[in-house]
Motif scaffolding. Structure first.
Motif, mmCIF file in Angstrom:
data_model
loop_
_atom_site.group_PDB
_atom_site.id
_atom_site.type_symbol
_atom_site.label_atom_id
_atom_site.label_comp_id
_atom_site.label_asym_id
_atom_site.label_seq_id
_atom_site.Cartn_x
_atom_site.Cartn_y
_atom_site.Cartn_z
ATOM 1 N N ARG A 143 53.510 32.351 63.082
ATOM 2 C CA ARG A 143 54.430 31.876 64.126
ATOM 3 C C ARG A 143 53.573 31.226 65.209
ATOM 4 N NH1 ARG A 143 58.418 36.983 65.211
ATOM 5 N NH2 ARG A 143 58.295 36.038 67.288
ATOM 6 N N GLY B 30 54.289 29.003 67.338
ATOM 7 C CA GLY B 30 54.955 28.679 68.586
ATOM 8 C C GLY B 30 54.914 29.794 69.608
ATOM 9 N N TYR C 186 48.357 29.464 62.106
ATOM 10 C CA TYR C 186 48.989 28.436 61.274
ATOM 11 C C TYR C 186 48.794 28.721 59.785
ATOM 12 C CZ TYR C 186 49.960 23.865 59.182
ATOM 13 O OH TYR C 186 50.451 22.854 58.399
ATOM 14 N N TYR D 98 59.726 24.083 55.795
ATOM 15 C CA TYR D 98 58.364 23.591 56.012
ATOM 16 C C TYR D 98 57.404 24.130 54.956
ATOM 17 C CZ TYR D 98 53.972 22.422 58.273
ATOM 18 O OH TYR D 98 52.714 21.918 58.524
ATOM 19 N N SER E 298 55.648 28.942 60.199
ATOM 20 C CA SER E 298 55.014 27.834 59.478
ATOM 21 C C SER E 298 54.649 28.213 58.049
ATOM 22 C CB SER E 298 53.795 27.347 60.267
ATOM 23 O OG SER E 298 54.204 26.827 61.519
ATOM 24 N N GLY F 155 63.245 28.555 64.049
ATOM 25 C CA GLY F 155 62.777 29.922 64.192
ATOM 26 C C GLY F 155 63.441 30.885 63.235
ATOM 27 N N VAL G 295 60.883 25.810 60.396
ATOM 28 C CA VAL G 295 59.963 25.752 61.525
ATOM 29 C C VAL G 295 60.650 25.395 62.834
ATOM 30 C CG1 VAL G 295 59.299 23.357 61.046
ATOM 31 C CG2 VAL G 295 57.709 24.848 62.261
ATOM 32 N N ASP G 296 61.660 24.559 62.795
ATOM 33 C CA ASP G 296 62.269 24.066 64.037
ATOM 34 C C ASP G 296 63.377 24.948 64.577
ATOM 35 O OD1 ASP G 296 60.656 21.755 64.298
ATOM 36 O OD2 ASP G 296 61.803 20.783 62.708
ATOM 37 N N GLY H 121 61.845 29.474 69.408
ATOM 38 C CA GLY H 121 60.672 28.601 69.536
ATOM 39 C C GLY H 121 59.436 29.128 68.849
ATOM 40 N N SER H 122 59.588 30.080 67.936
ATOM 41 C CA SER H 122 58.418 30.713 67.312
ATOM 42 C C SER H 122 57.727 29.839 66.275
ATOM 43 C CB SER H 122 58.823 32.040 66.670
ATOM 44 O OG SER H 122 59.828 31.834 65.686
ATOM 45 N N ARG H 123 58.407 28.834 65.771
ATOM 46 C CA ARG H 123 57.848 27.887 64.798
ATOM 47 C C ARG H 123 57.191 28.596 63.601
ATOM 48 N NH1 ARG H 123 57.935 22.772 65.742
ATOM 49 N NH2 ARG H 123 56.166 22.367 64.363
#
Length: 293
Positions: free
Chosen positions: A79, A81, A104, A16, A65, A33, A30-31, A61-63
């Motif tokens: 993170r 998420g 973000y 990402y 970014s 973690g 991102v998807d 699930g932390s995403r």
């Protein structure tokens, strides 16, 4: 400009954002973690082996970014998420600092701290390398602050739903500059020598704002949906055109002087300019593209 691709992950967990350090290229997955690290001087072949190391964050699930080099021999990343800023030291140590509000955008501020946007609470967050956390209201409700950049003495950030550019001192004083184009959806932002560049993903435009608040907007190809931008020393910038699957170069007057096709379905998001002037682009299809001069 030759383009080399380095496969990092399958499309379900593709890169990402991307950043560069002296020893490696780093990207957020991102998807899944995870953070992936591509060692410099490694095999340029388009294989999984091109990815030198992968860091598990212990939170699928932390995403993770946006990722940037920190001031402390580490990379830092948001993170959104699970409401943390993550850190990976160059020694491989993984840690995190809790910061509520869906962090973000991220940058190192003029004060040497990490500054991020908190999308869900209309605030900016500040985190020192020692883990001290402060937050500052941006003064606009429902604005959805997105990306952030630093100049020598201030922070600038996009207000994606507020249709404006925000400006904050390190003590929390805020000025907001509305965009002339309605519903522009500003996202990426980057400070340069002639002002701060930003992109309007819903208006297919690039913009630049000067320290005195003057805004210029420049048309991009229709339907291109620009996402991220990095200013260059000559007054221009590089940007990803997400919907056009392309990388574009603008000069200091806002003219497109180069455009590179990254392949159908590549979904380019973040980018970083390396020390040699080459560009790394995170492709959500599962790879990093390296565009060399």
């Amino acid at each position: 400009m030759p383009i080399t691709e380095h496969t990092i992950a399958d499309p379900s967990g593709g890169p990402y954002a991307v950043t560069v350090t002296a020893g490696a290229i780093w990207t957020t997955l991102v998807d899944t973690g995870q953070i992936a690290k591509l060692e410099r001087g490694g095999d340029p072949a388009t294989t999984e082996a091109a990815c030198g190391e992968r860091f598990e964050l212990g939170a699928p699930g932390s995403r993770p970014s946006v990722i940037v080099p920190g001031p402390d021999d580490a990379v830092w990343f948001t993170r959104n998420g699970d409401d943390h800023l993550g850190r990976i030291g160059f020694d491989g140590a993984v840690s995190a600092v809790a910061l509520a509000g869906a962090p973000y955008g991220l940058c190192v501020g003029p004060d040497g701290a990490l500054w991020c946007t908190l999308m869900n609470v209309d605030q900016l967050g500040r985190v020192t390398v020692d883990g001290e956390v402060s937050t500052y209201a941006i003064g606009t409700s429902g604005a959805f602050p997105a990306m952030i950049t630093a100049t020598d003495d201030e922070l600038w950030f996009t207000l994606n739903q507020g249709n404006a550019i925000g400006r904050m001192s390190t003590t929390g004083d805020v000025t907001t500059y509305p965009l002339r184009t309605g519903g522009a959806g500003p996202v990426g932002i980057s400070s340069g020598p002639q002002g701060v560049w930003f992109v309007e993903i819903l208006a297919d435009q690039a913009g630049r704002i000067t320290p005195d608040g003057k805004i210029e907007e420049f048309a991009l190809p229709a339907g291109s949906m620009p996402h991220a931008v990095v200013a260059t020393d000559d007054g221009g910038c590089w940007m990803t055109l997400w919907a056009a699957a392309a990388l574009a170069r603008l000069d200091a007057n806002g003219n497109i002087i180069a455009q590179f096709n990254l392949g159908e379905g590549s979904e380019p998001h973040g980018l970083a300019v390396d020390t040699d002037g080459s560009v790394w682009v995170a492709l959500e299809k599962g790879s990093l593209a390296h565009v060399t001069t």
